[in-house]
Design a protein around this motif. Structure first.
Motif, PDB file in Angstrom:
ATOM      1  N   ALA A 215       0.297  21.759  -9.029  1.00  0.00           N
ATOM      2  CA  ALA A 215      -1.023  20.945  -8.608  1.00  0.00           C
ATOM      3  C   ALA A 215      -0.562  20.395  -7.217  1.00  0.00           C
ATOM      4  O   ALA A 215       0.617  20.139  -6.854  1.00  0.00           O
ATOM      5  N   CYS A 216      -1.639  20.196  -6.387  1.00  0.00           N
ATOM      6  CA  CYS A 216      -1.382  19.388  -5.088  1.00  0.00           C
ATOM      7  C   CYS A 216      -2.097  18.108  -5.245  1.00  0.00           C
ATOM      8  O   CYS A 216      -3.308  18.387  -5.455  1.00  0.00           O
ATOM      9  N   SER A 217      -1.491  16.780  -5.247  1.00  0.00           N
ATOM     10  CA  SER A 217      -1.893  15.785  -5.749  1.00  0.00           C
ATOM     11  C   SER A 217      -1.484  14.705  -4.569  1.00  0.00           C
ATOM     12  O   SER A 217      -0.566  14.707  -4.175  1.00  0.00           O
ATOM     13  N   ALA A 218      -2.622  13.638  -4.495  1.00  0.00           N
ATOM     14  CA  ALA A 218      -2.174  12.425  -3.916  1.00  0.00           C
ATOM     15  C   ALA A 218      -3.089  11.093  -4.226  1.00  0.00           C
ATOM     16  O   ALA A 218      -4.033  11.544  -5.001  1.00  0.00           O
ATOM     17  N   ALA A 219      -2.337  10.044  -3.995  1.00  0.00           N
ATOM     18  CA  ALA A 219      -3.056   8.864  -4.456  1.00  0.00           C
ATOM     19  C   ALA A 219      -2.362   7.758  -3.706  1.00  0.00           C
ATOM     20  O   ALA A 219      -1.594   7.678  -3.113  1.00  0.00           O
ATOM     21  N   VAL A 220      -3.592   6.817  -3.637  1.00  0.00           N
ATOM     22  CA  VAL A 220      -3.193   5.639  -2.659  1.00  0.00           C
ATOM     23  C   VAL A 220      -3.360   4.288  -3.752  1.00  0.00           C
ATOM     24  O   VAL A 220      -4.290   4.085  -4.437  1.00  0.00           O
ATOM     25  N   LEU A 221      -2.100   3.486  -3.832  1.00  0.00           N
ATOM     26  CA  LEU A 221      -1.968   2.602  -4.631  1.00  0.00           C
ATOM     27  C   LEU A 221      -1.693   1.183  -3.898  1.00  0.00           C
ATOM     28  O   LEU A 221      -1.393   1.020  -2.935  1.00  0.00           O
ATOM     29  N   ASP A 222      -3.176   0.386  -4.362  1.00  0.00           N
ATOM     30  CA  ASP A 222      -2.868  -1.022  -3.435  1.00  0.00           C
ATOM     31  C   ASP A 222      -2.641  -1.970  -4.482  1.00  0.00           C
ATOM     32  O   ASP A 222      -3.310  -2.568  -5.405  1.00  0.00           O
ATOM     33  N   GLY A 223      -1.273  -2.487  -4.311  1.00  0.00           N
ATOM     34  CA  GLY A 223      -0.927  -3.544  -5.277  1.00  0.00           C
ATOM     35  C   GLY A 223      -0.578  -2.635  -6.670  1.00  0.00           C
ATOM     36  O   GLY A 223      -0.009  -1.534  -6.797  1.00  0.00           O
ATOM     37  N   GLY A 224      -1.227  -3.043  -7.796  1.00  0.00           N
ATOM     38  CA  GLY A 224      -1.401  -2.095  -8.956  1.00  0.00           C
ATOM     39  C   GLY A 224      -2.533  -1.251  -9.177  1.00  0.00           C
ATOM     40  O   GLY A 224      -2.762  -0.813 -10.254  1.00  0.00           O
ATOM     41  N   VAL A 225      -3.695  -1.584  -8.196  1.00  0.00           N
ATOM     42  CA  VAL A 225      -4.750  -0.758  -8.301  1.00  0.00           C
ATOM     43  C   VAL A 225      -4.748   0.515  -7.573  1.00  0.00           C
ATOM     44  O   VAL A 225      -4.479   0.542  -6.397  1.00  0.00           O
ATOM     45  N   VAL A 226      -5.252   1.772  -8.530  1.00  0.00           N
ATOM     46  CA  VAL A 226      -5.402   2.884  -7.595  1.00  0.00           C
ATOM     47  C   VAL A 226      -6.776   2.916  -6.891  1.00  0.00           C
ATOM     48  O   VAL A 226      -7.869   2.945  -7.430  1.00  0.00           O
TER      49      VAL A 226
ATOM     50  N   MET B  46       0.843  -1.152  -0.027  1.00  0.00           N
ATOM     51  CA  MET B  46      -0.038  -0.047  -0.146  1.00  0.00           C
ATOM     52  C   MET B  46       0.738   1.404   0.046  1.00  0.00           C
ATOM     53  O   MET B  46       1.709   1.469   0.922  1.00  0.00           O
ATOM     54  N   VAL B  47       0.769   2.051  -1.122  1.00  0.00           N
ATOM     55  CA  VAL B  47       1.686   3.192  -1.323  1.00  0.00           C
ATOM     56  C   VAL B  47       0.939   4.376  -1.334  1.00  0.00           C
ATOM     57  O   VAL B  47      -0.239   4.507  -2.045  1.00  0.00           O
ATOM     58  N   LEU B  48       1.258   5.539  -0.783  1.00  0.00           N
ATOM     59  CA  LEU B  48       0.640   6.871  -0.577  1.00  0.00           C
ATOM     60  C   LEU B  48       1.619   7.768  -1.495  1.00  0.00           C
ATOM     61  O   LEU B  48       2.884   7.784  -1.452  1.00  0.00           O
ATOM     62  N   GLY B  49       1.080   8.173  -2.614  1.00  0.00           N
ATOM     63  CA  GLY B  49       2.123   9.004  -3.857  1.00  0.00           C
ATOM     64  C   GLY B  49       1.574  10.395  -3.314  1.00  0.00           C
ATOM     65  O   GLY B  49       0.420  10.691  -3.559  1.00  0.00           O
ATOM     66  N   ILE B  50       2.448  11.335  -3.379  1.00  0.00           N
ATOM     67  CA  ILE B  50       2.254  12.703  -3.101  1.00  0.00           C
ATOM     68  C   ILE B  50       3.042  13.567  -4.209  1.00  0.00           C
ATOM     69  O   ILE B  50       4.101  13.383  -4.484  1.00  0.00           O
ATOM     70  N   ASP B  51       2.134  14.605  -4.733  1.00  0.00           N
ATOM     71  CA  ASP B  51       3.169  15.756  -5.613  1.00  0.00           C
ATOM     72  C   ASP B  51       2.771  17.045  -5.450  1.00  0.00           C
ATOM     73  O   ASP B  51       1.586  17.271  -5.228  1.00  0.00           O
ATOM     74  N   THR B  52       3.923  17.976  -5.143  1.00  0.00           N
ATOM     75  CA  THR B  52       3.514  19.174  -4.739  1.00  0.00           C
ATOM     76  C   THR B  52       4.546  20.310  -5.460  1.00  0.00           C
ATOM     77  O   THR B  52       4.370  21.244  -5.263  1.00  0.00           O
ATOM     78  N   CYS B  53       5.503  19.532  -6.281  1.00  0.00           N
ATOM     79  CA  CYS B  53       6.573  20.606  -7.038  1.00  0.00           C
ATOM     80  C   CYS B  53       6.206  20.956  -8.264  1.00  0.00           C
ATOM     81  O   CYS B  53       7.089  22.077  -8.461  1.00  0.00           O
ATOM     82  N   LEU B  54       5.018  20.931  -8.854  1.00  0.00           N
ATOM     83  CA  LEU B  54       4.744  21.699  -9.996  1.00  0.00           C
ATOM     84  C   LEU B  54       3.413  22.417  -9.717  1.00  0.00           C
ATOM     85  O   LEU B  54       3.111  23.073  -8.787  1.00  0.00           O
TER      86      LEU B  54
END
Length: 217
Positions: free
Chosen positions: A11-22, A1-9
């Motif tokens: 947008a302010c974005s986040a996603a949770v990836l469970d295996g290969g499923v968002v 289970m991975v939390l992905g975060i982007d704030t460097c461009l």
């Protein structure tokens, strides 16, 4: 289970990836204000995914190039959450995250202003060069050299600046990273490395006395 975060461009974005499923993903377009927006955004994404933070195995965060202030906000948040949970935090280059959804030869191009771009080339996700800050003429020569003028994808806010160099170019003018791509790259990253900001040039802003300011691209 991975939390992905982007704030460097842009947008302010986040996603949770469970295996290969968002499981959940949200993105708010913005050039400033990431610090106020990030924590509530992550909380909403976690709730949508039905996730308790303790369920996370890893956190991924973009490290640049991009806004000095924005990328620091994301890094500080990710490191703080990782420390609180005892989970590893993986740094992901913004140029790699832009390229990740695209197969084949990909040029990630971020408009760095001042007649410059941030450029990195990939072949099916494998980097062909290190990320670099280049003037437009040098970037054009690099694209021509690596592509031979053939088919490729140009992605990022600076893609249109180099589009005329390729006879068959797919253009994806993305202004921010897909947080799910950040999570996928973070899942593959080696464990144990401390994420650090990727600065390719000095800040644009200057403080009194000529010292670099906190905000740059």
């Amino acid at each position: 289970m991975v939390l992905g975060i982007d704030t460097c461009l842009e947008a302010c974005s986040a996603a949770v990836l469970d295996g290969g499923v968002v499981r959940a993903a949200q993105s708010l377009p913005m050039a400033r204000g990431h610090q106020e927006a990030l924590a509530p955004l992550v909380a909403r994404v976690a709730a949508e995914a039905g996730l308790a933070f303790a369920d996370l195995d890893r956190i991924g965060v973009t490290v640049g190039p991009g806004s000095f202030t924005g990328l620091r906000v994301g890094l500080a948040f990710a490191k703080g959450l990782g420390a609180a949970l005892g989970r590893p935090v993986a740094g992901v280059g913004a140029l790699a995250a832009l390229a990740e959804p695209h197969p084949g030869l990909v040029f990630s191009v971020i408009d760095a202003r001042r007649e410059q771009v941030y450029l990195q080339a990939f072949s099916d996700g494998r980097p062909l060069m290190a990320p670099d800050a280049l003037d437009l003429a040098t970037a054009a020569a690099r694209v021509a050299e690596l592509s031979g003028g053939g088919a490729a994808t140009l992605t990022g806010s600076g893609a249109a600046l180099l589009a005329d160099l390729l006879f068959e170019a797919k253009i994806d003018p993305a202004t921010a990273c897909d947080p799910a791509a950040v999570a996928r790259l973070a899942r593959q990253a080696p464990a144990g490395a401390t994420p650090r900001p990727l600065y390719l040039r000095a800040p644009d802003a200057r403080l009194p006395g000529g010292r670099p300011g906190p905000e740059a691209a």
